[in-house]
Design an enzyme around this catalytic site. Structure first.
Site, PDB file in Angstrom:
ATOM      1  N   TYR A   1      -7.049   6.203   3.858  1.00 50.01           N
ATOM      2  CA  TYR A   1      -7.129   5.151   2.839  1.00 50.01           C
ATOM      3  C   TYR A   1      -6.261   3.955   3.215  1.00 50.01           C
ATOM      4  O   TYR A   1      -6.725   2.807   3.212  1.00 50.01           O
ATOM      5  CB  TYR A   1      -6.694   5.662   1.462  1.00 50.01           C
TER       6      TYR A   1
ATOM      7  N   CYS B   1     -18.339  -2.588 -18.806  1.00 52.52           N
ATOM      8  CA  CYS B   1     -18.666  -2.350 -17.396  1.00 52.52           C
ATOM      9  C   CYS B   1     -19.842  -3.212 -16.946  1.00 52.52           C
ATOM     10  O   CYS B   1     -20.901  -3.215 -17.580  1.00 52.52           O
ATOM     11  CB  CYS B   1     -18.991  -0.874 -17.187  1.00 52.52           C
TER      12      CYS B   1
ATOM     13  N   CYS C   1     -25.820   2.937 -14.448  1.00 49.80           N
ATOM     14  CA  CYS C   1     -24.919   4.083 -14.254  1.00 49.80           C
ATOM     15  C   CYS C   1     -25.665   5.395 -14.505  1.00 49.80           C
ATOM     16  O   CYS C   1     -26.150   5.642 -15.615  1.00 49.80           O
ATOM     17  CB  CYS C   1     -23.722   3.968 -15.198  1.00 49.80           C
TER      18      CYS C   1
ATOM     19  N   CYS D   1     -13.585   1.880 -15.733  1.00 49.40           N
ATOM     20  CA  CYS D   1     -14.127   3.228 -15.537  1.00 49.40           C
ATOM     21  C   CYS D   1     -12.976   4.209 -15.342  1.00 49.40           C
ATOM     22  O   CYS D   1     -12.856   4.882 -14.315  1.00 49.40           O
ATOM     23  CB  CYS D   1     -15.071   3.243 -14.326  1.00 49.40           C
TER      24      CYS D   1
ATOM     25  N   ASP E   1     -10.243   5.027  -2.696  1.00 52.44           N
ATOM     26  CA  ASP E   1      -9.133   5.643  -3.415  1.00 52.44           C
ATOM     27  C   ASP E   1      -9.696   6.411  -4.598  1.00 52.44           C
ATOM     28  O   ASP E   1     -10.923   6.513  -4.768  1.00 52.44           O
ATOM     29  CB  ASP E   1      -8.110   4.583  -3.858  1.00 52.44           C
TER      30      ASP E   1
ATOM     31  N   GLU F   1       0.823  -1.208   0.000  1.00 51.95           N
ATOM     32  CA  GLU F   1       0.000   0.000   0.000  1.00 51.95           C
ATOM     33  C   GLU F   1       0.857   1.259   0.000  1.00 51.95           C
ATOM     34  O   GLU F   1       0.537   2.244  -0.668  1.00 51.95           O
ATOM     35  CB  GLU F   1      -0.962   0.004   1.188  1.00 51.95           C
TER      36      GLU F   1
ATOM     37  N   CYS G   1     -17.379   1.717 -21.217  1.00 46.82           N
ATOM     38  CA  CYS G   1     -18.709   1.404 -20.705  1.00 46.82           C
ATOM     39  C   CYS G   1     -19.239   0.079 -21.243  1.00 46.82           C
ATOM     40  O   CYS G   1     -20.030  -0.595 -20.568  1.00 46.82           O
ATOM     41  CB  CYS G   1     -19.680   2.532 -21.037  1.00 46.82           C
TER      42      CYS G   1
END
Length: 286
Positions: free
Chosen positions: A115, A197, A203, A187, A133, A32, A194
């Site tokens: 985060y 997705c 959406c 995205c 995030d 991280e 799209c």
């Protein structure tokens, strides 16, 4: 939409080291830190080398901070290496060498923000917490809020928005990871796909005809070439490559603008990334 994202993630998610069974909480913490503002492809080889050399917090804590800065190499933002070393020391001193699982305890570690604390709690320990995030914020902005862009971070509101979407505790780690992966792969900021997705049908942004962004826009980072950040990087590269101390004269050879070089050296000294030693020479922190 939660189950759709989880199902998509199970088949389309990337095979990354920190997603493998048995990956340690310490490995999650290191990954991280490294992934902050650094692409995955650059992180993976450095992460593997790091965990071979320092497989536990105690191993890193026993080494000088300068070794961590040198091993950080070209990942950028080398203060993360200092924070990671300080984290290892704190984990050894306060948590018996074990990465804590509690968000509040994680937030007390050096360099760990909202985060990172939640990402470690969720992905290393399976906690029922929202992880937010920039990728997740983008998915929420478009799918849920109908906006083209996520705008600047708003920690409390962003966490509340993601909390409202969390499924049951046993599913929330996969949902967090899936939302993040969806924003990273599909995205995306400039060219959202799209047609690929799994939640495009619901959406709000797509169904509204892709309206332009409304509200404040996220901050755009200044160009790196010729910046003070690049000057700092040049100084750090010289010190990482040196076996001994480096003189001011030697540093002058790495950057042509003396005023910018002076700001870089002063900033690095202030941040604890370099140290001034005898005879106007510099070294990585001991």
């Amino acid at each position: 939409m939660q189950q759709d994202i989880i199902d998509w993630f199970e088949t389309e998610g990337r095979d990354l080291p920190w997603r493998q069974p048995g990956f340690t909480p310490w490995g999650s913490l290191v990954s991280e830190f490294m992934l902050q503002q650094t692409p995955v492809a650059r992180v993976i080889p450095r992460l593997n080398d790091w965990l071979k050399r320092w497989p536990t917090p105690a191993a890193l804590a026993a080494s000088p901070a300068g070794d961590a800065v040198r091993a950080w190499d070209n990942l950028g933002y080398p203060r993360r290496a200092l924070w990671l070393h300080a984290c290892a020391v704190a984990i050894v001193d306060k948590h018996n060498g074990e990465v804590p699982s509690d968000v509040d305890q994680l937030l007390e570690l050096p360099g760990v923000g909202p985060y990172t604390a939640r990402a470690i709690a969720v992905f290393a320990f399976g906690a029922h917490e929202p992880v937010v995030d920039t990728n997740i914020r983008r998915v929420i902005a478009r799918h849920t809020l109908g906006n083209a862009d996520q705008g600047p971070p708003r920690t409390s509101q962003d966490l509340a928005d993601m909390s409202a979407l969390l499924p049951s505790p046993e599913l929330s780690p996969a949902f967090n990871a899936g939302m993040m992966e969806l924003g990273a792969l599909v995205c995306t900021a400039k060219k959202p796909q799209c047609e690929k997705c799994p939640i495009s049908g619901t959406c709000a942004w797509k169904n509204a005809g892709y309206p332009d962004h409304v509200g404040a826009k996220k901050n755009v980072q200044k160009k790196y070439e010729g910046s003070d950040r690049q000057a700092r990087g040049a100084v750090m590269a010289v010190l990482r490559a040196a076996d001994n101390t480096v003189t001011s004269t030697e540093l002058e050879e790495c950057w042509p603008d003396s005023a910018q070089l002076g700001r870089a050296v002063s900033g690095l000294l202030r941040d604890g990334l370099i140290e001034l030693v005898a005879d106007d020479s510099y070294q990585l922190p001991a």
